[in-house]
Design an enzyme around this catalytic site. Structure first.
Site, mmCIF file in Angstrom:
data_model
loop_
_atom_site.group_PDB
_atom_site.id
_atom_site.type_symbol
_atom_site.label_atom_id
_atom_site.label_comp_id
_atom_site.label_asym_id
_atom_site.label_seq_id
_atom_site.Cartn_x
_atom_site.Cartn_y
_atom_site.Cartn_z
ATOM 1 N N GLU A 177 0.880 -1.188 -0.089
ATOM 2 C CA GLU A 177 -0.030 0.037 0.064
ATOM 3 C C GLU A 177 0.664 1.322 0.103
ATOM 4 O O GLU A 177 1.192 1.708 1.148
ATOM 5 C CB GLU A 177 -0.927 0.049 1.288
ATOM 6 C CG GLU A 177 -1.573 1.249 1.439
ATOM 7 C CD GLU A 177 -2.678 1.202 2.436
ATOM 8 O OE1 GLU A 177 -2.518 0.705 3.485
ATOM 9 O OE2 GLU A 177 -3.531 2.266 2.433
ATOM 10 N N LYS A 219 -2.645 -2.007 -3.104
ATOM 11 C CA LYS A 219 -3.784 -1.455 -2.636
ATOM 12 C C LYS A 219 -3.330 0.088 -2.870
ATOM 13 O O LYS A 219 -2.045 0.642 -2.163
ATOM 14 C CB LYS A 219 -3.837 -1.466 -0.806
ATOM 15 C CG LYS A 219 -4.715 -0.492 -0.288
ATOM 16 C CD LYS A 219 -5.225 -1.111 1.233
ATOM 17 C CE LYS A 219 -6.085 -0.107 1.754
ATOM 18 N NZ LYS A 219 -6.735 -0.686 3.025
#
Ligand code: 13P
Length: 340
Positions: A177, A219
């Site tokens: 992420e 992500k």
């Protein structure tokens, strides 16, 4: 590396119409959100809140996996089952946040780097034993006048790659992420440039660290105007520019891409995801992995009171359903209003 297990986990995480529930807020973040919602904070209140979310019936059909905090993966449902076992019993995959949060990057004012690599190999084995089948590491990139610097981008990309390699060695799917923050008054163009630079550098680091792209989930943050920008880009533009940057940087071999909500409103988060999924020809499933845009409204409805438990579950179920529709490109503003 058990590639059969990793592939099956990654595929199930991005199953059609399903997404991830991010419920991995640290005790500090919970304290802030609970205070904003008028909820008294304690370990037991955090446990009760998570149980309220996890026992919402709509979870089964809309949520593929839950990102848990270290505290929560060690807690139990009030029926005595560890939360990870309970989630497995309803067909939801337990995941775990493993980063140690951010700290200032030395010599780089305004920039952050994520902690948590020390001892991670050992912790990862324990998390697998506790039932986690995927993990999350969040890197934070701030947009400002002279930032991000390439050093900050590189340091964060390198940490993400080292974390991802450790995950795969433990048969846990890494969720990488790299969040480009919404804070600031920058244009959507600037968000595009920074996101492109971050994703390119990260993909290079993943390759250098021998991370298997086929067993990794990205992500991503969306390509979007800063929250204080004067003329904010439209929902359609956010959808189009986000897909454009992803197509330019992320190989089709990636099993799926999930998004964070990053402070966007509930409706914008669903509408933006929907814009992306309305288009045909995306090489990967695109779905949600929201915290705030899935359950902050529910927290405010709950207020920590027994009598509001069911209404809070209804509010959470509505967001689950709206984002499930968006993951299929079937969300509408009418459906949004109808559920209220
Ligand atoms: P938000 O959807 O609130 O941005 O949180 C998602 C997340 O997991 C951030 O790491």
């Amino acid at each position: 590396m058990d590639t059969t297990l990793l592939a099956a986990t990654a595929k199930a995480m991005v199953a059609p119409g399903k997404g991830l529930l991010a419920a991995d807020e640290s005790a500090g973040t919970c304290a802030k959100r609970f205070a904003a919602a008028g909820v008294a904070d304690s370990e037991e209140m955090r446990r009760t809140y998570r149980e309220m979310l996890f026992t919402t019936p709509a979870m089964k059909s809309t949520i593929s996996g839950v990102i848990l905090h270290d505290e929560t993966i060690r807690q139990k449902h009030s029926n005595g089952k560890p939360f990870a076992d309970y989630l497995n019993s309803i067909g939801v995959i337990p995941g775990i946040k493993v980063d140690g949060g951010t700290r200032d990057l030395a010599g780089a004012p305004g920039e952050l780097v994520t902690d948590g690599l020390d001892g991670l190999q050992k912790r990862m084995k324990e998390y697998f034993a506790l039932g986690a089948r995927f993990a999350k590491w969040r890197a934070v990139i701030t947009i400002g006048e002279a930032i991000p610097t390439s050093r900050c981008i590189w340091a964060n990309a390198h940490a993400l790659a080292r974390y991802a390699a450790i995950c795969q060695e433990a048969n846990i799917v890494p969720v990488v992420e790299p969040e480009v923050l919404l804070d600031g008054d920058h244009s959507i163009e600037r968000s595009f440039e920074v996101t492109e630079a971050m994703l390119r550098t990260m993909m290079g680091q993943l390759a250098d660290n021998k991370v298997s792209i086929e067993h990794t989930i990205l992500k991503a943050s969306m390509v979007i105007s800063g929250k204080d920008a004067k003329n904010r880009a439209s929902q359609a533009e956010v959808g189009a520019r986000t897909v454009e940057v992803l197509k330019r940087t992320i190989p089709a071999a990636m099993p799926g891409i999930v998004f964070l909500s990053g402070g966007q409103s509930d409706v914008d988060s669903a509408a933006h995801l929907n814009e992306m999924n309305k288009r045909s020809g995306n090489p990967w499933p695109l779905t949600f992995s929201y915290s705030r845009a899935l359950h902050f409204t529910a927290l405010k409805v709950w207020q920590g009171k027994k009598e509001n438990y069911k209404a809070a579950q209804d509010a959470f179920a509505h967001r689950c359903k709206m984002n499930s529709l968006a993951a299929k490109g079937k969300w509408t503003a009418e459906a949004e209003k109808a559920g209220k």
